[in-house]
Design a protein around this motif. Structure first.
Motif, short mmCIF file in Angstrom:
data_model
loop_
_atom_site.label_atom_id
_atom_site.label_comp_id
_atom_site.label_asym_id
_atom_site.label_seq_id
_atom_site.Cartn_x
_atom_site.Cartn_y
_atom_site.Cartn_z
N ASN A 81 -66.03 15.63 -113.19
CA ASN A 81 -67.08 16.29 -113.00
C ASN A 81 -67.63 16.24 -114.13
OD1 ASN A 81 -65.74 16.82 -110.09
ND2 ASN A 81 -64.59 18.57 -110.47
N ASN A 82 -67.14 16.47 -115.24
CA ASN A 82 -68.00 17.07 -115.74
C ASN A 82 -68.56 16.63 -117.54
OD1 ASN A 82 -70.22 18.45 -117.81
ND2 ASN A 82 -69.23 20.00 -117.66
N ILE A 83 -68.95 15.81 -118.37
CA ILE A 83 -68.35 15.32 -119.90
C ILE A 83 -68.89 16.83 -120.70
CG2 ILE A 83 -68.55 13.67 -121.45
CD1 ILE A 83 -68.66 11.59 -118.92
N LYS A 85 -70.61 17.25 -124.17
CA LYS A 85 -70.46 16.70 -126.17
C LYS A 85 -71.57 17.74 -126.58
CE LYS A 85 -71.18 12.43 -123.62
NZ LYS A 85 -71.99 10.99 -123.29
N GLY A 86 -71.10 17.81 -127.47
CA GLY A 86 -71.54 18.08 -128.66
C GLY A 86 -72.88 17.13 -129.71
N TRP A 87 -72.87 18.20 -130.47
CA TRP A 87 -74.47 16.79 -131.29
C TRP A 87 -73.58 17.28 -132.75
CZ3 TRP A 87 -76.15 12.86 -129.41
CH2 TRP A 87 -77.02 12.96 -128.27
N GLY A 88 -73.69 15.96 -133.45
CA GLY A 88 -72.99 16.08 -135.14
C GLY A 88 -74.03 15.00 -136.20
N ASN A 89 -73.97 15.40 -137.04
CA ASN A 89 -74.74 14.52 -137.80
C ASN A 89 -74.25 14.11 -139.34
OD1 ASN A 89 -77.16 13.58 -140.15
ND2 ASN A 89 -78.47 14.90 -138.53
N ILE A 90 -73.96 12.12 -138.93
CA ILE A 90 -73.56 11.96 -140.39
C ILE A 90 -74.63 10.85 -141.47
CG2 ILE A 90 -72.55 9.74 -141.50
CD1 ILE A 90 -70.76 10.76 -139.16
N ALA A 91 -74.91 11.30 -142.74
CA ALA A 91 -76.08 10.57 -143.06
C ALA A 91 -77.59 10.62 -142.66
CB ALA A 91 -75.24 8.87 -143.50
N GLY A 92 -78.09 11.61 -142.06
CA GLY A 92 -79.31 12.37 -141.59
C GLY A 92 -79.05 11.54 -140.22
N PRO A 96 -73.11 11.65 -130.33
CA PRO A 96 -72.81 12.50 -129.87
C PRO A 96 -71.45 12.83 -130.35
CG PRO A 96 -72.56 10.03 -128.91
CD PRO A 96 -73.65 10.70 -130.67
N ILE A 97 -70.43 13.98 -129.95
CA ILE A 97 -68.98 14.94 -130.20
C ILE A 97 -68.23 14.72 -129.18
CG2 ILE A 97 -67.42 16.29 -131.20
CD1 ILE A 97 -69.74 14.20 -133.44
N TYR A 98 -67.50 14.12 -128.69
CA TYR A 98 -66.60 14.26 -127.22
C TYR A 98 -66.00 15.92 -127.10
CZ TYR A 98 -63.49 13.56 -123.08
OH TYR A 98 -62.73 14.61 -122.18
N GLU A 99 -66.33 16.63 -126.32
CA GLU A 99 -65.66 18.33 -126.92
C GLU A 99 -64.88 17.80 -125.67
OE1 GLU A 99 -68.97 20.59 -127.12
OE2 GLU A 99 -69.18 20.71 -129.25
N GLY A 100 -64.71 17.12 -124.45
CA GLY A 100 -63.37 17.32 -123.30
C GLY A 100 -64.04 16.97 -122.14
N ALA A 127 -55.10 9.48 -119.36
CA ALA A 127 -55.63 8.49 -119.49
C ALA A 127 -57.35 8.16 -119.40
CB ALA A 127 -55.35 7.30 -118.55
N LEU A 128 -57.70 8.89 -118.68
CA LEU A 128 -59.16 9.10 -118.18
C LEU A 128 -60.17 10.08 -119.65
CD1 LEU A 128 -59.62 10.27 -114.67
CD2 LEU A 128 -60.96 8.06 -115.54
N GLU A 129 -59.34 10.91 -120.11
CA GLU A 129 -59.98 11.70 -121.27
C GLU A 129 -60.04 10.24 -122.55
OE1 GLU A 129 -59.85 15.74 -122.36
OE2 GLU A 129 -58.21 15.38 -122.08
N LEU A 130 -58.51 9.81 -122.32
CA LEU A 130 -58.95 8.93 -123.98
C LEU A 130 -60.26 7.93 -123.84
CD1 LEU A 130 -55.27 8.70 -124.24
CD2 LEU A 130 -56.53 9.36 -125.57
N ASP A 131 -60.12 7.15 -122.27
CA ASP A 131 -61.37 6.44 -122.16
C ASP A 131 -62.89 7.15 -122.48
OD1 ASP A 131 -62.08 4.49 -121.45
OD2 ASP A 131 -62.61 4.34 -119.52
N LEU A 132 -63.30 8.47 -121.50
CA LEU A 132 -63.94 9.15 -121.93
C LEU A 132 -64.05 9.38 -123.85
CD1 LEU A 132 -64.05 11.85 -119.59
CD2 LEU A 132 -65.42 9.08 -119.46
N GLN A 133 -62.79 10.11 -124.41
CA GLN A 133 -63.19 9.77 -125.74
C GLN A 133 -63.98 8.48 -126.68
OE1 GLN A 133 -59.79 11.87 -127.48
NE2 GLN A 133 -60.26 12.00 -129.39
N ALA A 134 -63.35 6.88 -126.16
CA ALA A 134 -63.27 6.09 -126.72
C ALA A 134 -64.49 5.52 -125.98
CB ALA A 134 -61.87 4.83 -126.19
#
Length: 205
Positions: A81-83, A85-92, A96-100, A127-134
């Motif tokens: 129903n809803n994904i 996502k947060g946001w992170g920063n790597i080397a500028g 996106p960061i998966y948050e559930g 299984a679906l959550e792992l797929d979304l995370q990937a």
């Protein structure tokens, strides 16, 4: 290589440019190394997540087969129903960061459906959550790889083009100015000798 002016002002400009390239190159090289390291780490994590998902699915198939009522469970019984996502920063780079995720369960008759279907739905959810995370990890790799290409181009530009070109320009200007200085000294000595000779001739007459 563009034509350069063989002047002291141009020499200063070229030296300033060389200082700038030498100042930024280590930062760019460090960024390149950081991006390469992060991409490898995230890629390995994505592979591990997919391997875990594959293991769950394989176990899921075996588990359902034991009950002999495979047709009782339908994939549509679990929906995303809803994904989140947060946001992170790597080397500028913003990534996106998966948050559930929020999952929904399809409508099914609790009396007519076998009891194990609820447990199967839980596994499908995992299984679906792992797929979304990937998928989010793949997006991180894509964004970081794009930045890595740009950074690598800049490092190569500085290392293989700008720094050697600027050093060659400085050398060329120094040689020219050195030759000019020698010529000026020689001309000065010749003029001095002529002047002394003329004075001597005037004195004799």
């Amino acid at each position: 290589m563009p034509k350069i002016k063989l002047t002291k002002n141009e020499l200063k400009t070229q030296k300033d440019a060389l200082k700038m390239y030498n100042r930024y190159l280590p930062t760019l090289t460090l960024k390149k190394q950081q991006l390469q390291s992060e991409i490898r780490t995230i890629d390995e994590k994505a592979k591990a997540v997919r391997a875990e998902k594959k293991a769950i699915e394989a176990d899921f198939e075996k588990w359902i087969a034991v009950f002999g009522e495979k047709e009782a469970f339908k994939p549509g019984m679990v929906t995303v129903n809803n994904i989140k996502k947060g946001w992170g920063n790597i080397a500028g780079v913003k990534i996106p960061i998966y948050e559930g995720a929020d999952f929904g369960r399809g409508d099914y008759d609790l009396y007519a459906t076998p009891l194990w279907v609820d447990l199967a739905a839980d596994r499908m959810e995992k299984a679906l959550e792992l797929d979304l995370q990937a998928e989010v990890l793949d997006e991180q790799v894509r964004l970081l790889s794009k930045e890595l290409r740009v950074t690598t181009q800049r490092v190569n530009l500085f290392e293989k083009v700008k720094i050697p070109e600027t050093k060659a320009n400085i050398k060329k200007i120094n040689i020219f100015l050195g030759d000019e200085q020698v010529s000026a000294v020689v001309r000065s000595k010749i003029s001095k000798r002529k002047l002394e000779r003329n004075k001597g001739e005037e004195a004799e007459s």
